[in-house]
Design a protein around this motif. Structure first.
Motif, mmCIF file in Angstrom:
data_model
loop_
_atom_site.group_PDB
_atom_site.id
_atom_site.type_symbol
_atom_site.label_atom_id
_atom_site.label_comp_id
_atom_site.label_asym_id
_atom_site.label_seq_id
_atom_site.Cartn_x
_atom_site.Cartn_y
_atom_site.Cartn_z
ATOM 1 N N LYS A 142 -25.691 -44.386 48.921
ATOM 2 C CA LYS A 142 -25.631 -45.007 47.595
ATOM 3 C C LYS A 142 -24.368 -44.624 46.824
ATOM 4 C CE LYS A 142 -30.673 -45.590 47.081
ATOM 5 N NZ LYS A 142 -30.736 -47.006 47.499
ATOM 6 N N GLY A 197 -34.227 -45.076 51.811
ATOM 7 C CA GLY A 197 -34.589 -46.451 51.478
ATOM 8 C C GLY A 197 -36.061 -46.474 51.177
ATOM 9 N N GLU A 322 -28.070 -52.577 44.841
ATOM 10 C CA GLU A 322 -27.716 -52.068 46.163
ATOM 11 C C GLU A 322 -27.621 -53.183 47.172
ATOM 12 O OE1 GLU A 322 -30.602 -49.966 48.423
ATOM 13 O OE2 GLU A 322 -32.296 -51.085 47.628
ATOM 14 N N ASN A 324 -28.631 -53.870 51.302
ATOM 15 C CA ASN A 324 -29.395 -53.359 52.441
ATOM 16 C C ASN A 324 -28.940 -54.118 53.680
ATOM 17 O OD1 ASN A 324 -31.502 -51.471 51.211
ATOM 18 N ND2 ASN A 324 -31.689 -53.291 49.925
#
Ligand code: ADP
Ligand code: MG
Ligand code: MG
Length: 364
Positions: A142, A197, A322, A324
């Motif tokens: 992150k 996650g 974010e 993914n």
């Protein structure tokens, strides 16, 4: 001749079960009428302890959906005598591995989505679905991700990057660190391990004692931590598909009535709803799609990614949360659902991803 797809699932992560469900959906799609003449599935299952299984054992996991634990693997009948039940390093002649024409890793979280498996597959010199080492690692961490977004000019919440050492090793530094967080970010704040996650290790904190406890807890998961200013916002997501000229899907929204989108809300049936398309103004949706493509490029993603945003309705502001790079891929997951609503069916999506992997490996 059929292309042999090495479906790689399970994995040493908290999202092991999600991976099994994603793999089952992909296996089904590969066996669907439009794909069955093109592809043959070679399943590979990574147990929670990291052991690789090929052959019948992974086939069974795909059929039942039940994880194969180490203890079960060594006691259940038929499996101990299976010569294919060996760890990767023990494979004297990795015949099943050598047969794979293209890998489809569908592993979520650490050890699967973070570039480690992608490094192994790169060394094997076989095409694979999804981002390479850099894109995967950038998308998992992150802090690295936020730096890349910042560089690309993508708006995001205020945050502070922290190391475990700052939390644990220095009792004089810790109170100052907390003071600084309170002064710059305020409450509520979100404390997160940088490399996880499914909301694992994440806490929403509203006071100094909660902040201290959350930092201590997050430090037990990762060396790298991030603290963010909390925002009141709707959560919207956009799917990206492609390599160098990727496309963005329609935008979807996630609604739930818990405090935030935590692990339990994510994985308890009926706790969260997907709204596709998201009931937001067209201009906002277009902005989100544009930002999703920029984010995809910023971390060097490839093949697929789901990009998640906060839409602050009060100010009409869109903040990136974010990316993914291996999002949940079950039949009901947001990523394939977003494409289904954009005109790409699940079997077609799987087919496109494999073709993108092959194209990326040997650009024409
Ligand atoms: P993960 O990678 O585990 O999904 P996220 O960063 O997406 O972690 O955080 C999980 C959830 O926590 C988000 O979907 C959202 O509900 C909540 N959340 C995280 N950060 C913030 C924030 N800064 N403000 C408000 N909610 C947040
Ligand atoms: Mg995530
Ligand atoms: Mg998330």
């Amino acid at each position: 001749t059929k292309l042999r797809v090495g479906l790689l699932f399970g994995g040493r992560s908290g999202e092991h079960e999600v991976s099994i469900n994603s793999a089952r959906a992909i296996a089904k799609a590969l066996s669907a009428e439009q794909n069955t003449s093109k592809y043959e599935i070679l399943p590979f299952y990574i147990q929670k302890d990291g052991r690789w299984l090929a052959g019948e054992a992974p086939q069974k996991v795909l059929e039942t959906g039940v994880p194969l634990l180490e203890s079960q693997e060594s006691t259940s009948e038929g499996l101990t005598s299976n010569p294919q039940t060996q760890t990767l390093s023990q494979w004297q002649s990795p015949s099943q591995v050598a047969q794979v024409d293209v890998w489809f890793p569908i592993l979520h979280g650490p050890n699967g989505e973070d570039g480690t498996i992608q490094g192994l597959l790169t060394l094997m010199q076989v095409p694979f679905v999804g981002s390479g080492v850099l894109g995967s690692a950038m998308g998992m961490d992150k802090i690295a991700m936020k730096m890349a977004f910042e560089q690309a000019g993508l708006p995001q919440v205020k945050y502070k990057a922290i190391t475990r050492a700052q939390v644990w090793s220095n009792p004089c530094v810790f109170p100052k660190l907390c003071d600084e967080i309170e002064a710059t970010l305020g409450y509520p704040a979100f404390v997160k391990p940088a490399n996880l996650g499914s909301s694992v290790g994440i806490a929403k904190v509203r006071s100094r004692p909660e902040l201290e406890a959350a930092l201590d807890n997050a430090a037990s998961y990762d060396r790298r931590l991030v603290v963010e200013a909390g925002v009141v916002a709707r959560e919207v997501e956009c799917a990206v598909l492609g390599n160098d000229q990727p496309q963005a899907s329609v935008v979807g929204e996630i609604t739930y009535d818990s405090d935030f989108y935590d692990y339990e809300t994510k994985y308890t049936e009926g706790r969260a709803d997907l709204l596709i398309p998201a009931p937001i103004p067209d201009a906002i949706a277009r902005q989100i799609q544009d930002m999703a493509l920029q984010a995809f490029a910023a971390v060097d993603a490839a093949g697929l990614a789901r990009v998640d945003f906060f839409y602050v309705e009060a100010t009409q502001e869109v903040l990136i949360n974010e990316i993914n790079t291996l999002p949940g891929f079950t039949a009901t997951s947001m990523y394939p659902q977003l494409w289904a609503h954009s005109g790409v069916s699940f079997p077609e999506l799987v087919d496109r991803l494999i073709q993108l992997a092959v194209e990326r490996y040997s650009p024409s």
